[in-house]
Design a protein around this motif. Structure first.
Motif, short mmCIF file in Angstrom:
data_model
loop_
_atom_site.label_atom_id
_atom_site.label_comp_id
_atom_site.label_asym_id
_atom_site.label_seq_id
_atom_site.Cartn_x
_atom_site.Cartn_y
_atom_site.Cartn_z
N CYS A 8 0.84 -1.19 0.00
CA CYS A 8 0.00 0.00 0.00
C CYS A 8 0.88 1.25 0.00
CB CYS A 8 -0.94 0.00 1.21
SG CYS A 8 -0.14 0.57 2.71
N ASN A 10 1.35 3.28 2.21
CA ASN A 10 2.06 3.48 3.48
C ASN A 10 3.16 2.43 3.70
OD1 ASN A 10 0.51 5.74 4.31
ND2 ASN A 10 -1.15 4.36 4.86
N HIS A 12 2.89 -0.85 3.68
CA HIS A 12 2.51 -2.15 4.25
C HIS A 12 2.53 -3.23 3.17
CE1 HIS A 12 0.13 0.58 7.11
NE2 HIS A 12 1.22 0.20 7.73
N CYS A 35 -5.64 -2.15 1.77
CA CYS A 35 -4.65 -2.65 2.73
C CYS A 35 -5.37 -3.09 4.00
CB CYS A 35 -3.64 -1.55 3.05
SG CYS A 35 -2.52 -1.99 4.40
N LEU A 37 -4.19 -3.34 6.85
CA LEU A 37 -3.64 -2.68 8.04
C LEU A 37 -4.14 -1.24 8.17
CD1 LEU A 37 -0.01 -4.07 7.75
CD2 LEU A 37 -1.70 -4.69 9.47
N CYS A 38 -4.16 -0.52 7.03
CA CYS A 38 -4.55 0.89 7.13
C CYS A 38 -5.71 1.23 6.19
CB CYS A 38 -3.35 1.79 6.84
SG CYS A 38 -2.76 1.64 5.14
N SER A 40 -5.82 1.57 3.20
CA SER A 40 -5.46 2.39 2.04
C SER A 40 -5.82 1.64 0.76
CB SER A 40 -3.96 2.68 2.06
OG SER A 40 -3.57 3.18 0.79
ZN LIG Z 1 -1.37 -0.01 4.54
#
Ligand SMILES: [Zn+2]
Length: 135
Positions: A8, A10, A12, A35, A37-38, A40
């Motif tokens: 992503c 960021n 990840h 993503c 995790l975030c 995105s």
């Molecule tokens: Zn991410």
């Protein structure tokens, strides 16, 4: 199933599973890949590799465990055969010629001994010396 390494915006890294490449492409273009995790949706596929997932994955199939088989044979022999140790060639011969009671035996014999026994038609089966087997 096909899996892609995805990154992503960021940074990840995660793995995405898709039916096939087209499915991935469509979901990516539609902004459906995000993503985990975030969340995105600015993601890109990393071309570090991909793997194919099949239902009959080879890793699911247990390879024939060769050494396990040898150990099973060994334990069977130890349970059902009489250990005659170094006397093996003599006892095998004695049994074959009816001097000793017929029974299953095991023991050690040199390569020469084994060849002689086989030459005489005495049924013997060389097995690996288990203690020397390394896994
Ligand atoms: Zn991410």
């Amino acid at each position: 199933m096909i899996s892609f390494d995805i990154q992503c915006a960021n940074g990840h890294l995660f793995e995405g599973y898709f039916k096939d490449y087209d499915a991935f492409d469509k979901q990516l273009n539609a902004g459906l890949v995000e993503c985990p995790l975030c969340n995105s949706r600015e993601i890109k596929r990393l071309f570090t590799g991909c793997s194919i997932q099949t239902n009959n994955s080879f890793s699911d199939k247990k390879q024939p465990a060769f050494f396990e088989m040898i150990r099973m044979v060994e334990s069977y022999i130890k349970q059902h055969f009489e250990n005659v140790g170094n006397e093996f060639p003599e006892v095998a011969r004695a049994i074959y010629y009816g001097i000793e009671e017929e029974r299953n035996i095991y023991g050690t014999a040199s390569h020469e001994d084994m060849e002689e026994l086989l030459d005489e038609g005495i049924p013997i089966l060389p097995v690996p010396k288990i203690d020397d087997v390394e896994q």
